[in-house]
Design a protein around this motif. Structure first.
Motif, PDB file in Angstrom:
ATOM      1  N   ALA A  93      57.537 -13.632  20.795  1.00  0.00           N
ATOM      2  CA  ALA A  93      56.571 -13.403  19.719  1.00  0.00           C
ATOM      3  C   ALA A  93      57.258 -12.779  18.505  1.00  0.00           C
ATOM      4  N   MET A  94      58.201 -11.871  18.750  1.00  0.00           N
ATOM      5  CA  MET A  94      58.934 -11.238  17.652  1.00  0.00           C
ATOM      6  C   MET A  94      59.755 -12.282  16.894  1.00  0.00           C
ATOM      7  N   HIS A  95      60.426 -13.150  17.650  1.00  0.00           N
ATOM      8  CA  HIS A  95      61.239 -14.192  17.015  1.00  0.00           C
ATOM      9  C   HIS A  95      60.363 -15.151  16.213  1.00  0.00           C
ATOM     10  N   LYS A  96      59.199 -15.481  16.758  1.00  0.00           N
ATOM     11  CA  LYS A  96      58.280 -16.372  16.052  1.00  0.00           C
ATOM     12  C   LYS A  96      57.810 -15.748  14.744  1.00  0.00           C
ATOM     13  N   ALA A  97      57.478 -14.442  14.788  1.00  0.00           N
ATOM     14  CA  ALA A  97      57.018 -13.747  13.586  1.00  0.00           C
ATOM     15  C   ALA A  97      58.113 -13.699  12.526  1.00  0.00           C
ATOM     16  N   GLU A  98      59.349 -13.428  12.951  1.00  0.00           N
ATOM     17  CA  GLU A  98      60.464 -13.407  12.006  1.00  0.00           C
ATOM     18  C   GLU A  98      60.679 -14.786  11.387  1.00  0.00           C
ATOM     19  N   ARG A  99      60.568 -15.833  12.224  1.00  0.00           N
ATOM     20  CA  ARG A  99      60.730 -17.191  11.728  1.00  0.00           C
ATOM     21  C   ARG A  99      59.627 -17.555  10.741  1.00  0.00           C
ATOM     22  N   GLU A 100      58.384 -17.136  11.013  1.00  0.00           N
ATOM     23  CA  GLU A 100      57.270 -17.420  10.112  1.00  0.00           C
ATOM     24  C   GLU A 100      57.482 -16.747   8.760  1.00  0.00           C
ATOM     25  N   TYR A 101      57.929 -15.484   8.794  1.00  0.00           N
ATOM     26  CA  TYR A 101      58.147 -14.787   7.527  1.00  0.00           C
ATOM     27  C   TYR A 101      59.312 -15.411   6.755  1.00  0.00           C
ATOM     28  N   ARG A 102      60.355 -15.783   7.472  1.00  0.00           N
ATOM     29  CA  ARG A 102      61.501 -16.421   6.825  1.00  0.00           C
ATOM     30  C   ARG A 102      61.062 -17.728   6.161  1.00  0.00           C
ATOM     31  N   ASP A 103      60.276 -18.542   6.857  1.00  0.00           N
ATOM     32  CA  ASP A 103      59.787 -19.800   6.284  1.00  0.00           C
ATOM     33  C   ASP A 103      58.886 -19.544   5.082  1.00  0.00           C
ATOM     34  N   PHE A 104      58.034 -18.489   5.191  1.00  0.00           N
ATOM     35  CA  PHE A 104      57.165 -18.117   4.071  1.00  0.00           C
ATOM     36  C   PHE A 104      57.993 -17.721   2.859  1.00  0.00           C
ATOM     37  N   LEU A 105      59.039 -16.930   3.085  1.00  0.00           N
ATOM     38  CA  LEU A 105      59.898 -16.474   1.999  1.00  0.00           C
ATOM     39  C   LEU A 105      60.593 -17.646   1.311  1.00  0.00           C
ATOM     40  N   ILE A 106      61.189 -18.537   2.092  1.00  0.00           N
ATOM     41  CA  ILE A 106      61.895 -19.678   1.512  1.00  0.00           C
ATOM     42  C   ILE A 106      60.932 -20.579   0.756  1.00  0.00           C
ATOM     43  N   ASN A 107      59.747 -20.821   1.327  1.00  0.00           N
ATOM     44  CA  ASN A 107      58.762 -21.668   0.653  1.00  0.00           C
ATOM     45  C   ASN A 107      58.306 -21.047  -0.665  1.00  0.00           C
ATOM     46  N   TYR A 108      58.091 -19.722  -0.666  1.00  0.00           N
ATOM     47  CA  TYR A 108      57.650 -19.046  -1.887  1.00  0.00           C
ATOM     48  C   TYR A 108      58.719 -19.147  -2.972  1.00  0.00           C
ATOM     49  N   LEU A 109      59.973 -18.940  -2.575  1.00  0.00           N
ATOM     50  CA  LEU A 109      61.063 -19.014  -3.550  1.00  0.00           C
ATOM     51  C   LEU A 109      61.215 -20.430  -4.107  1.00  0.00           C
ATOM     52  N   ASN A 110      61.029 -21.426  -3.248  1.00  0.00           N
ATOM     53  CA  ASN A 110      61.151 -22.817  -3.693  1.00  0.00           C
ATOM     54  C   ASN A 110      60.017 -23.227  -4.625  1.00  0.00           C
ATOM     55  N   THR A 111      58.833 -22.619  -4.441  1.00  0.00           N
ATOM     56  CA  THR A 111      57.674 -22.989  -5.266  1.00  0.00           C
ATOM     57  C   THR A 111      57.490 -22.063  -6.463  1.00  0.00           C
ATOM     58  N   HIS A 112      58.277 -20.984  -6.542  1.00  0.00           N
ATOM     59  CA  HIS A 112      58.211 -20.062  -7.683  1.00  0.00           C
ATOM     60  C   HIS A 112      59.626 -19.771  -8.189  1.00  0.00           C
ATOM     61  N   PRO A 113      60.375 -20.804  -8.571  1.00  0.00           N
ATOM     62  CA  PRO A 113      61.773 -20.583  -8.962  1.00  0.00           C
ATOM     63  C   PRO A 113      61.923 -19.814 -10.264  1.00  0.00           C
ATOM     64  N   ASP A 114      60.876 -19.768 -11.112  1.00  0.00           N
ATOM     65  CA  ASP A 114      61.000 -19.127 -12.414  1.00  0.00           C
ATOM     66  C   ASP A 114      60.809 -17.613 -12.367  1.00  0.00           C
TER      67      ASP A 114
END
Length: 385
Positions: free
Chosen positions: A156-177
């Motif tokens: 569960a800890m690994h899943k949560a870390e993976r979810e946050y990592r994916d959220f972070l990368i997606n946010y950065l990709n959609t808000h590059p400015d």
């Protein structure tokens, strides 16, 4: 033009202008913190990639002022209360954060609610705090609950870390400015070098060329060098500053001897300084035969570094690691750390604690058996083996 676009343009280089349309060339950070005793010291602190600069002033009539100029606007600074004068409850930060630019910045609040203050006059700071709330505070609170409830569940800890990592990368990709993106990418411990490289490529050119964009680009390149670190490979040719503060490439320094021991140390490191007598013994025995030492300080306090060198009276080469190569390239987790190289720049032995990238980073016991190792390579100082 949308308001968000206008704010981004202001942050990304057009700058702040005064009432008459002239671009400001200096900053004024003024504060009024009600309830703060006269004489309380306040610091304006900047962490420049591990090298900390600071200014200090004292509060009078609950007010303080900092004045100066930043050559590259949009850098994180911390306004910090001196905790020897004012005390905060456990868990309460003694500082607040601003993105300093050449503008008039106002900080208002009460000591009882510090660091919850109102900051005006800096659009970049407003964007920073909005971004920080969305990308750090809100997700952190969400996943903290998961971590607390599932602390014994590794899946569960690994899943949560993976979810946050994916959220972070997606946010950065959609808000590059977003101006703060390069800093967040650079400081993320969840993103791989390849992911950081892809995120950097997705940034607009003005973000890539910003203060934190340049820092991110340099750190990606430096970390990539770390992938080449292993026995028999060439030492990555990173830069250090000599005793005069001048940058010099490490491979230039190691050409001066057949074998050079690179010693990562710091003036405050007790075991580092405890190793010096043995290093002197080996240096004196084999220096004339082609052995040298390059001590590289991982701490950037120049005054204390030079004082320690004088106290230890070490006759070999010294330099300072402003580029943080010990962390970014060699992944050293504790000092002292040693690398033995030959005059070609080939790494032939390691003795240093390393992190997750630590393959081939340990070998001959350079700390304990340095004399025997060098004796096996060069023989005694009379030339015999």
């Amino acid at each position: 033009m949308k308001i968000t676009q206008l704010v981004i343009i202001l942050i990304l280089g057009i700058g702040i202008t005064s009432a008459n349309g002239q671009k400001k060339e200096t900053y004024i950070v003024s504060g009024k913190i009600e309830g703060t005793p006269d004489g309380t010291v306040v610091y304006l602190i900047h962490d420049n990639n591990g090298h900390v600069d600071s200014m200090a002033t004292k509060i009078q009539n609950e007010k303080f002022v900092f004045k100066g100029k930043v050559e590259v606007p949009g850098q994180l600074y911390f306004v910090k209360m001196d905790t020897s004068t004012v005390k905060f409850k456990d868990g309460i930060d003694s500082y607040t954060t601003i993105m300093l630019d050449n503008s008039d910045i106002s900080i208002k609040g009460q000591l009882s609610s510090w660091p919850d203050v109102k900051i005006d006059g800096s659009p970049s700071t407003s964007v920073y705090w909005d971004f920080y709330k969305r990308i750090v505070i809100e997700p952190r609170d969400k996943y903290r609950k998961i971590f607390e409830e599932k602390s014994n569940d590794s899946l569960a800890m690994h899943k949560a870390e993976r979810e946050y990592r994916d959220f972070l990368i997606n946010y950065l990709n959609t808000h590059p400015d977003i101006y703060f993106s390069p800093f967040l990418i650079n400081s993320s411990q969840l993103m791989s070098i390849a992911e950081k490289k892809d995120a950097f490529k997705n940034l607009p050119v003005n973000s890539q060329n910003s203060y934190y964009g340049i820092q991110l680009k340099n750190n990606i390149a430096t970390k990539a060098l770390g992938l080449t670190v292993s026995i028999g490979k060439l030492l990555p040719d990173f830069s250090v500053n000599d005793l005069d503060g001048k940058p010099v490439k490490v491979r230039t320094l190691i050409k001066q001897a057949k074998y050079t021991l690179i010693d990562f140390w710091a003036w405050w490191c007790t075991p580092c300084r405890a190793d010096i007598p043995n290093m002197k013994k080996v240096y004196n025995a084999f220096h004339d035969n082609g052995f040298n030492i390059l001590s590289i300080s991982t701490d950037t306090n120049v005054e204390k570094w030079k004082k320690a060198i004088k106290e230890e009276n070490t006759p070999w080469m010294h330099a300072m690691d402003y580029s943080r190569a010990n962390k970014l390239i060699f992944d050293i987790t504790a000092i002292p750390g040693y690398i033995l190289v030959n005059e070609k720049g080939e790494m032939i032995a390691f003795d240093m604690p390393t992190g997750s990238r630590g393959k081939n980073r340990t070998g001959k016991g350079l700390r304990v058996d340095l004399y025997e190792v060098i004796d096996g390579l060069l023989g005694n100082k009379d030339g015999s083996k």
